[in-house]
Design an enzyme around this catalytic site. Structure first.
Site, short mmCIF file in Angstrom:
data_model
loop_
_atom_site.label_atom_id
_atom_site.label_comp_id
_atom_site.label_asym_id
_atom_site.label_seq_id
_atom_site.Cartn_x
_atom_site.Cartn_y
_atom_site.Cartn_z
N ARG A 86 -5.44 0.07 -5.26
CA ARG A 86 -5.65 -1.03 -6.20
C ARG A 86 -6.83 -0.72 -7.10
O ARG A 86 -7.77 -0.05 -6.71
CB ARG A 86 -5.94 -2.34 -5.44
CG ARG A 86 -4.71 -2.98 -4.82
CD ARG A 86 -5.03 -4.30 -4.18
NE ARG A 86 -5.89 -4.15 -3.02
CZ ARG A 86 -7.19 -4.38 -3.01
NH1 ARG A 86 -7.82 -4.84 -4.09
NH2 ARG A 86 -7.88 -4.20 -1.91
N TYR A 216 1.52 2.43 -8.32
CA TYR A 216 1.11 2.37 -6.92
C TYR A 216 1.05 0.95 -6.35
O TYR A 216 0.40 0.06 -6.90
CB TYR A 216 -0.28 3.02 -6.73
CG TYR A 216 -0.65 2.98 -5.27
CD1 TYR A 216 -0.16 3.94 -4.40
CD2 TYR A 216 -1.39 1.92 -4.76
CE1 TYR A 216 -0.42 3.86 -3.05
CE2 TYR A 216 -1.66 1.84 -3.40
CZ TYR A 216 -1.17 2.81 -2.56
OH TYR A 216 -1.41 2.72 -1.21
N LYS A 225 0.11 -8.89 -3.94
CA LYS A 225 -1.21 -9.40 -4.29
C LYS A 225 -1.15 -10.27 -5.53
O LYS A 225 -1.85 -11.27 -5.66
CB LYS A 225 -2.18 -8.24 -4.50
CG LYS A 225 -2.33 -7.37 -3.26
CD LYS A 225 -2.75 -8.20 -2.09
CE LYS A 225 -2.31 -7.61 -0.79
NZ LYS A 225 -3.33 -7.14 0.10
N HIS A 245 -5.19 -14.23 2.37
CA HIS A 245 -5.05 -12.83 2.75
C HIS A 245 -5.19 -12.74 4.27
O HIS A 245 -6.20 -12.25 4.78
CB HIS A 245 -6.13 -12.01 2.04
CG HIS A 245 -5.96 -10.53 2.12
ND1 HIS A 245 -6.98 -9.63 1.85
CD2 HIS A 245 -4.89 -9.77 2.41
CE1 HIS A 245 -6.54 -8.40 1.99
NE2 HIS A 245 -5.27 -8.45 2.33
N SER A 267 -9.09 -5.70 3.06
CA SER A 267 -8.15 -4.59 3.05
C SER A 267 -8.64 -3.45 3.93
O SER A 267 -9.83 -3.10 3.91
CB SER A 267 -7.97 -4.08 1.62
OG SER A 267 -7.53 -5.13 0.80
N CYS A 269 -9.08 -3.40 7.13
CA CYS A 269 -10.02 -3.81 8.17
C CYS A 269 -9.32 -4.34 9.41
O CYS A 269 -9.93 -5.06 10.22
CB CYS A 269 -11.00 -4.84 7.62
SG CYS A 269 -12.15 -4.12 6.44
N ASP A 294 -0.26 -9.55 6.46
CA ASP A 294 -1.13 -9.44 5.28
C ASP A 294 -1.37 -10.77 4.55
O ASP A 294 -2.45 -10.99 4.05
CB ASP A 294 -0.55 -8.42 4.30
CG ASP A 294 -1.56 -7.91 3.29
OD1 ASP A 294 -2.68 -7.54 3.70
OD2 ASP A 294 -1.25 -7.88 2.08
N ARG A 386 0.38 4.88 2.63
CA ARG A 386 0.97 3.65 3.15
C ARG A 386 2.41 3.86 3.63
O ARG A 386 3.10 4.76 3.17
CB ARG A 386 1.01 2.59 2.04
CG ARG A 386 -0.37 2.20 1.51
CD ARG A 386 -0.86 0.93 2.15
NE ARG A 386 -2.28 0.68 1.90
CZ ARG A 386 -2.91 -0.41 2.34
NH1 ARG A 386 -2.24 -1.33 3.01
NH2 ARG A 386 -4.18 -0.58 2.11
P1 GTP Z 1 -4.51 -3.70 4.38
O1 GTP Z 1 -3.07 -3.35 4.54
O2 GTP Z 1 -5.23 -2.84 3.41
O3 GTP Z 1 -4.72 -5.15 4.07
O4 GTP Z 1 -5.25 -3.33 5.78
P2 GTP Z 1 -5.27 -4.06 7.21
O5 GTP Z 1 -6.29 -5.13 7.20
O6 GTP Z 1 -3.89 -4.43 7.62
O7 GTP Z 1 -5.84 -2.90 8.16
P3 GTP Z 1 -5.11 -1.99 9.25
O8 GTP Z 1 -4.65 -2.77 10.45
O9 GTP Z 1 -4.08 -1.17 8.57
O10 GTP Z 1 -6.31 -1.07 9.71
C1 GTP Z 1 -7.05 -0.31 8.80
C2 GTP Z 1 -7.86 0.74 9.50
O11 GTP Z 1 -8.73 0.15 10.46
C3 GTP Z 1 -7.01 1.75 10.26
O12 GTP Z 1 -7.55 3.03 10.08
C4 GTP Z 1 -7.13 1.31 11.70
O13 GTP Z 1 -6.97 2.38 12.58
C5 GTP Z 1 -8.54 0.73 11.74
N1 GTP Z 1 -8.64 -0.35 12.76
C6 GTP Z 1 -7.81 -1.39 12.94
N2 GTP Z 1 -8.17 -2.17 14.00
C7 GTP Z 1 -9.28 -1.59 14.50
C8 GTP Z 1 -10.15 -1.91 15.60
O14 GTP Z 1 -9.97 -2.88 16.32
N3 GTP Z 1 -11.21 -1.09 15.79
C9 GTP Z 1 -11.44 0.00 15.00
N4 GTP Z 1 -12.50 0.74 15.27
N5 GTP Z 1 -10.65 0.35 13.96
C10 GTP Z 1 -9.58 -0.43 13.72
C1 SPV Z 2 -4.59 -4.45 0.42
O1 SPV Z 2 -5.28 -3.66 -0.24
O2 SPV Z 2 -5.05 -5.51 0.90
C2 SPV Z 2 -3.18 -4.12 0.69
C3 SPV Z 2 -2.60 -2.95 0.02
O3 SPV Z 2 -2.53 -4.83 1.44
S1 SPV Z 2 -2.08 -3.32 -1.60
O4 SPV Z 2 -0.76 -3.96 -1.54
O5 SPV Z 2 -1.98 -2.05 -2.33
O6 SPV Z 2 -3.01 -4.21 -2.23
MN MN Z 3 -3.88 -6.36 2.58
#
Ligand code: GTP
Ligand code: SPV
Ligand code: MN
Length: 602
Positions: A86, A216, A225, A245, A267, A269, A294, A386
């Site tokens: 983004r 992208y 979003k 979110h 994002s 996290c 999400d 992704r």
């Molecule tokens: P978006 O799709 O961008 O909104 O991301 P998201 O909030 O869905 O995050 P996602 O679950 O994909 O995790 C993002 C990163 O954080 C990955 O590299 C995970 O491995 C890491 N992660 C997720 N949960 C944990 C956790 O409990 N502890 C740690 N240390 N890392 C974590």
């Molecule tokens: C985020 O960045 O929070 C996502 C990926 O879920 S995107 O759809 O590219 O914004």
């Molecule tokens: Mn997201």
């Protein structure tokens, strides 16, 4: 200049399901007059259409088919290396006044912006096919569900929208023929995928989005979003609901008691991971199910509880770090029917990324299309690579995911990526304090957006890049929802990412987050206790189940420590942030701030 997206010529019976809604037809004609495509492809979302488009996308090199044995029905797409996340600096909210967009958004004047965009779009689809993608956001029988149409010149967008939304005739039917009906107009063109001509523009008053110059993810899947959060939050405030979110998960005890929890993390996290959590062995009989990973749309139910639906139909998840160890349910979800973006390709047509199970391949093709070996300095998969996968692939999909009225939310959790200051979990004292905890949230930046990574910034309710209007008004909206709920969810704040002196995460995270979730549920059921601290209620050692977990008492003490020197800085940073939001800040939140500041003013 090369044509990035040469026109395709579908055989009869494909691409010709033109809807009859006059306003849609007029709008499509208007965009066609401007962009001058070679032809118009009306998507119906059918299997037949999908198969044919996949063939064309392969022929054009937009996607590469993966090894059918190893990854049935799955494909790889590589975006332009200048276009991998983004772009917040090029994301605009175009309201009549700057005040409406507020200080956290990039504002632009609507008429001028339309003129500028129309200039960029003039003739932009010459020699290209213009796809018209009808879709709905939300379960088919929900009152919250919205209809959108996205016009695009990218097959990748069409293929992705079919995964991420309920796409095709279902939307045309839902819209019907009422010319007054509410629907979102989205226009996307790749142009020449040049960062200098990249803009993601939102016109909340017109329920319209125009995105140019990117190919992208969140920049171009306008459902996500752009509609479900930025336009969605604007509509939500006007219409009295919440567009957030947030992931939504269900959690069921061995005795069959079930709760739903919504959680806002910025994002990259941990939302997808938390939404698919597998409880550790000690929690035998506990089940976690996914409603969404999400975005949550939430409204007040007749019984005074908050009810949530997931507007999406698929997951667009971060790939790196995903493994059978960290997130088995995500791995099972992506075993088939997956559209990958920017991962590495092995010589036998498999995909690879940093953090996947097993050793790295001796050699593969990286996300840019270059030869890669374990000696290479660059990453094989882009850190923001992704997967897009239909949510029905998720082995722990919640049974009520299609329920139009939504699922009742017992707890809301806010959380950021903080290496210090923030304890593993605390509960807010009440709704207003919970809104304050969300409003002052901060997190280290990640690869999900272009720009520096690892810098702490305020990201209120994980909505900084996604709130489509003035942030102070958004806080006010939240404050007003609370008293309207006879039975409001309890509000919590978590931090999975606190680091020890060795620079390593102190908390094991992932499945072990069940332990935090369990305390949250105990609090919701009025069972377990907690101790009051300056910042909120934290579990006492006897309230928090650590059985069968290898962690020292000292580490646990650190994870829950409230350090006055850190909190003095935190309170100061929160105050700086509030100042940037201007005069409109709700008094209640300033009062919360003063109360907290007083506790650390020694
Ligand atoms: P978006 O799709 O961008 O909104 O991301 P998201 O909030 O869905 O995050 P996602 O679950 O994909 O995790 C993002 C990163 O954080 C990955 O590299 C995970 O491995 C890491 N992660 C997720 N949960 C944990 C956790 O409990 N502890 C740690 N240390 N890392 C974590
Ligand atoms: C985020 O960045 O929070 C996502 C990926 O879920 S995107 O759809 O590219 O914004
Ligand atoms: Mn997201």
């Amino acid at each position: 200049m090369d044509n990035l997206a040469p026109a395709i010529s579908p055989p009869g019976g494909i691409g010709d399901s033109k809807p009859s809604h006059q306003a849609v037809l007029d709008w499509v004609q208007e965009v066609a007059r401007l962009t001058e495509p070679e032809n118009i492809f009306w998507c119906d979302g059918s299997e037949k259409e999908h198969d044919w488009l996949l063939g064309e996308a392969q022929r054009q090199g937009v996607v590469i088919k993966l090894n059918e044995e190893k990854n049935p029905g799955s494909y790889l797409h590589r975006s332009n290396p200048n276009d991998v996340a983004r772009v917040e600096q090029f994301t605009l909210i175009c309201t009549p006044t700057q005040e409406e967009a507020g200080p956290t958004n990039n504002w632009a004047e609507p008429a001028e912006t339309y003129t500028k965009l129309h200039g960029m779009l003039a003739g932009a689809m010459r020699g290209r096919t213009m796809f018209v993608v009808p879709y709905i956001m939300g379960p088919p029988d929900s009152s919250l569900t919205k209809v959108g149409f996205e016009i695009t010149d990218s097959i990748y967008v069409v293929l992705s929208m079919r995964i991420m939304t309920r796409m095709g005739s279902i939307a045309v039917k839902r819209l019907g023929t009422d010319v007054e009906a509410e629907w979102n107009r989205g226009v996307h063109s790749l142009l020449d995928v040049n960062p200098d001509r990249r803009l993601i523009c939102h016109f909340p008053q017109d329920n319209a989005i125009i995105s140019v110059g990117s190919g992208y993810g969140g920049n171009v899947l306008l459902s996500k979003k752009c509609l479900a959060l930025r336009i969605g939050s604007y509509l939500a405030r006007k219409q009295g609901w919440l567009a957030e979110h947030m992931l939504i998960l269900g959690v069921e005890s061995p005795e069959g008691r079930k709760h739903y929890v919504a959680a806002a993390f910025p994002s990259a996290c941990g939302k997808t991971n938390f939404a698919m959590l597998i409880p550790p062995a000690h929690f035998k009989g506990w089940k976690v199910t996914t409603v969404g990973d999400d975005i949550a749309w939430m409204q007040i139910g007749q019984d005074g509880r908050l009810y949530a639906v997931n507007p999406e139909n698929g997951y667009f998840g971060v790939v790196p770090g995903t493994s059978y160890k960290s997130n088995p349910n995500a791995m099972k979800s992506i075993e088939r029917d997956t559209l990958y973006t920017n991962v590495a390709l092995t010589d036998d047509g498999d995909v690879w990324w940093e953090g996947k199970d097993g050793p790295p391949p001796a050699s593969c093709i990286d996300w840019r299309g270059n030869r890669w070996t374990p000696e290479s300095k660059e990453k094989a998969a882009h850190p923001n690579s992704r997967f897009a996968v239909p949510m029905r692939n998720n082995p722990v999909l919640d049974a009520d995911v299609e329920k139009g009225s939504g699922v009742p939310i017992s707890a809301i959790i806010f959380g950021g990526r903080r290496s210090d200051t923030m304890p593993l979990v605390f509960q807010a004292f009440d709704w207003t304090h919970g809104v304050y905890a969300g409003a002052t949230m901060a997190s280290e930046t990640t690869a999900a957006a272009t720009g520096a990574v690892g810098q702490v910034r305020r990201d209120p309710m994980a909505m900084l890049p996604f709130c489509g209007y003035n942030m102070s008004q958004y806080f006010r909206h939240w404050l007003e929802i609370g008293p309207r709920l006879a039975n409001p969810p309890l509000i919590f704040h978590v931090n999975w990412f606190r680091k020890g002196p060795d620079g390593k995460f102190m908390w094991p995270g992932f499945g072990e987050n069940m332990r935090v979730l369990k305390w949250v549920l105990d609090r919701c059921e009025g069972g377990r206790g907690g101790a009051e601290t300056e910042v909120g209620i934290i579990p006492r050692p006897e309230d928090f189940d650590l059985a069968e977990l290898d962690i020292t008492r000292e580490t646990m003490r650190e994870l829950f420590s409230i350090k006055p020197d850190e909190w003095k800085k935190e309170v100061e940073a929160q105050s700086e942030f509030f100042k940037t939001l201007g005069q409109d800040m709700p008094r209640e939140l300033n009062a919360q701030h003063d109360k907290l500041a007083a506790k650390f003013a020694k």
